[in-house]
Write an enzyme that holds these catalytic residues in place. Structure first.
Site, PDB file in Angstrom:
ATOM      1  CB  CYS A 273      -1.006   0.242   1.130  1.00 30.33           C
ATOM      2  SG  CYS A 273      -1.685  -1.526   1.810  1.00 30.33           S
ATOM      3  NE  ARG A 302       1.768  -8.916   5.240  1.00 31.26           N
ATOM      4  CZ  ARG A 302       0.187  -9.179   4.918  1.00 31.26           C
ATOM      5  NH1 ARG A 302      -0.497  -9.803   5.545  1.00 31.26           N
ATOM      6  NH2 ARG A 302       0.093  -8.244   4.134  1.00 31.26           N
ATOM      7  CD  GLN A 320      -0.745  -8.667   0.082  1.00 34.12           C
ATOM      8  OE1 GLN A 320       0.082  -7.508   0.274  1.00 34.12           O
ATOM      9  NE2 GLN A 320      -1.669  -8.710   1.202  1.00 34.12           N
ATOM     10  CG  ASP A 322      -2.024  -5.369  -2.287  1.00 36.11           C
ATOM     11  OD1 ASP A 322      -3.310  -5.445  -2.045  1.00 36.11           O
ATOM     12  OD2 ASP A 322      -1.024  -5.140  -1.763  1.00 36.11           O
ATOM     13  CG  HIS A 324      -3.967   0.045  -3.148  1.00 30.51           C
ATOM     14  ND1 HIS A 324      -2.738  -0.662  -3.489  1.00 30.51           N
ATOM     15  CD2 HIS A 324      -4.304  -0.058  -1.602  1.00 30.51           C
ATOM     16  CE1 HIS A 324      -2.387  -1.198  -2.273  1.00 30.51           C
ATOM     17  NE2 HIS A 324      -3.282  -1.068  -1.210  1.00 30.51           N
ATOM     18  CE  LYS A 404     -13.028  -7.326   7.097  1.00 30.68           C
ATOM     19  NZ  LYS A 404     -11.723  -8.465   7.631  1.00 30.68           N
ATOM     20  CG  HIS A 450      -6.452  -1.156   1.061  1.00 31.63           C
ATOM     21  ND1 HIS A 450      -5.075  -1.043   1.176  1.00 31.63           N
ATOM     22  CD2 HIS A 450      -6.893  -0.304   2.043  1.00 31.63           C
ATOM     23  CE1 HIS A 450      -4.744  -0.120   1.924  1.00 31.63           C
ATOM     24  NE2 HIS A 450      -5.752   0.287   2.505  1.00 31.63           N
TER      25      HIS A 450
END
Length: 579
Positions: A273, A302, A320, A322, A324, A404, A450
């Site tokens: 992000c 992680r 990911q 991902d 946005h 969400k 997200h």
């Protein structure tokens, strides 16, 4: 006696109490912790001198049945804090749990016979209501989940309202064992994890990498088609980036240790992000540019605790998918509708036809204006309804920074998997001071969403492997066709076929090993190759192939062009064969 149907969570929570009562009857010096219900059963954590083993399950279940036969009432008891301490004397874990109860909040116990447990409830009326249960497993678990705390024994069980449901569940468990992606990955040579390199770090083998490449190519094509741009961002960033994002305040324990570069601290990224935000901030943004839809297959790292690592489902390095979205207030509802439609389309393409949405709303502590939350929540709910998805609302279950939607899919054997997430964020735009110039010439704060579609490629790959039991459909199969010559006399013809197949981008190999046809067919079946082309003297003479399908068996003889047309149509339509 009430005739109301028993809530499954209540039944399972009560079963956990009965299991704990049985353990206390059978073992000495039992220290109790907690015993909640779970999505598929219940567990209870114990500290005791004896080691509980699978050989003990039968006698614990027998003692549970005795408690059921005694039909002991579950009685709620409200006590003072001092009375609670007296009841829990000698129970060190329970006394710690008691200390968690805020001052002024009611302290309640539930009893069944001689067993009393610190508990909010609710419970069934009596132990006689619990007739269908089974102990499933025992494992280690740290008290409060902290590795510095004592290791407890966690005893897992499940419970249902009737024996038929339990039988169906046990059948599903057996089927799940056959589909375990870790076993299938080894059998099919898809990936491995090397302890020498490090736990939770995945090595993609050629076949697994081929499937992943197909997934990534499809993912990119569909994102471009749906108005997204693809980004690539660094794998590390300065400490001040993660300070601004808040990760160093709230997520540092999940990040790898910093490295020193030119006297400054850098961290390997746990999320993408902040990098996407920095791209947004690289220039002055106008309302005319919005919405911006940016996606990345970004690999992050992680620090997951060793005890939580599990195949591809929980790893330390993962990619990911991902995305946005940065947009205006007026655009947000249409954008969310499109995201839900897009996610639903992708899941159905991969053969997951049952998709359900879970909407999480504003918690007590939250950032952002209530009006923002209301509009965002309404747009999420409107998007779910527009796509016609079944859904549930989790009141107050949203993150502090925005509401969400979580999408869950059911696989081939009925298990539900958490997959896509569409998450509003009112926090990061403030922390990074994001702006765009509106049609009024003034600066405004953009809405930020997200969106993770698969969640991670690794976890999705594990789900997909189990869904198809390793028998991937033609469009995903790493080896679509295997040519099986009956003898060395057909090797030249087999090479001609292989060349023709590869020219039209069909993934094919030739089995050149000596041996009988039955053995070659068996090997192809075990490798879950969708199509086998058998060629002998007759097929070579007639310039044909004998087609065998992995699931449907022999399909007859045809020319190679006809077979290619059949396979390409199946590939183009992304046919998902049931396994």
């Amino acid at each position: 006696m009430s005739n109301n149907p028993i809530d499954l969570d209540t039944l399972r929570h009560s079963s956990a109490h009965v299991m704990a009562a049985a353990v206390c009857r059978l073992f000495d010096h039992v220290q109790l912790d907690i015993g909640p219900s779970t999505d598929d059963g219940f567990y209870y954590d114990f500290d005791l001198e004896a080691r509980i083993t699978p050989e003990d399950f039968e006698r614990i279940e027998a003692e549970m049945q005795k408690l059921v036969a005694e039909d002991l009432p579950f009685e709620r008891i409200e006590v003072s804090r001092d009375e609670a301490k007296e009841i829990l004397k000698g129970q060190k874990y329970k006394l710690e749990r008691l200390a968690d109860v805020p001052e002024g909040e009611a302290i309640t116990f539930y009893s069944c016979g001689e067993f009393k447990d610190l508990c909010r409830g609710p419970h069934v009326e009596s132990t006689g209501k619990l007739r269908t249960f089974k102990i499933m497993n025992v494992a280690g678990s740290y008290f409060r989940g902290l590795e510095t705390n004592p290791m407890l024994q966690r005893l897992y069980g499940t419970a249902f309202t009737n024996p038929k449901q339990l039988r169906l569940y046990m059948k599903q468990i057996e089927e799940a064992k056959k589909r375990d992606h870790r076993r299938l990955a080894k059998d099919l040579d898809l990936y491995s994890i090397s302890e020498k390199v490090g736990p939770g770090l995945v090595h993609w083998h050629p076949k697994g990498a081929r499937i992943r490449s197909i997934i990534e190519d499809f993912w990119k094509k569909e994102h471009f088609k749906n108005g997204y741009d693809i980004l690539y961002t660094p794998h590390v960033g300065k400490a001040n980036l993660w300070e601004t994002s808040g990760h160093l305040d709230f997520y540092k324990e999940g990040m790898y240790a910093p490295m020193d570069v030119d006297g400054q601290e850098y961290f390997i990224k746990p999320m993408n992000c902040p990098f996407h935000i920095e791209i947004y901030k690289s220039g002055l943004r106008s309302y005319r540019e919005l919405p911006l839809r940016w996606a990345e297959l970004g690999t992050v790292y992680r620090y997951e605790k060793a005890g939580t690592l599990h195949g591809l489902f929980r790893v330390r390095g993962f990619t990911q998918d991902d995305a946005h979205i940065f947009c205006t207030k007026d655009q947000i509802e249409d954008e969310v509708k499109e995201v839900i439609r897009f996610c639903n389309m992708i899941w159905k393409t991969f053969g997951f036809t049952e998709v359900k949405a879970y909407l999480s709303t504003r918690p007590e502590k939250a950032v952002g204006e209530p009006a923002q939350w209301d509009q965002a929540t309404k747009s999420l709910e409107a998007a779910i309804k527009a796509e016609g998805l079944p859904y549930e609302v989790d009141e107050g279950g949203g993150a502090f920074y925005g509401p969400k939607i979580d999408l869950k899919v059911k696989d081939a054997i009925g298990r539900e998997w958490q997959t896509s997430t569409i998450q509003f964020d009112f926090n990061l735009p403030e922390r990074f001071d994001l702006k765009y110039i509106g049609d009024d010439g003034e600066a405004h704060r953009p809405y930020m969403v997200h969106r993770a579609l698969f969640g991670s490629l690794e976890r999705f790959f594990g789900i997909l492997t189990e869904h198809y039991a390793g028998g991937f459909p033609v469009w995903l199969a790493p080896e679509q066709v295997r040519v099986l010559p009956l003898s060395d006399d057909q090797l030249g013809y087999a090479d001609e076929i292989l060349k023709a197949l590869r020219e039209v981008e069909i993934r094919a190999t030739v089995d050149t090993k000596q041996g009988k046809l039955n053995g070659k067919v068996k090997n192809a079946q075990l490798d879950k190759v969708p199509y086998m082309l058998i060629i002998g003297g007759k097929e070579q003479e007639n310039n044909q192939v004998a087609v065998r399908h992995r699931l449907a068996g022999m399909k007859g003889e045809c020319g190679l062009e006809e077979f290619i047309k059949l396979l390409k149509e199946e590939e183009r339509n992304k046919v998902a064969m049931p396994q």
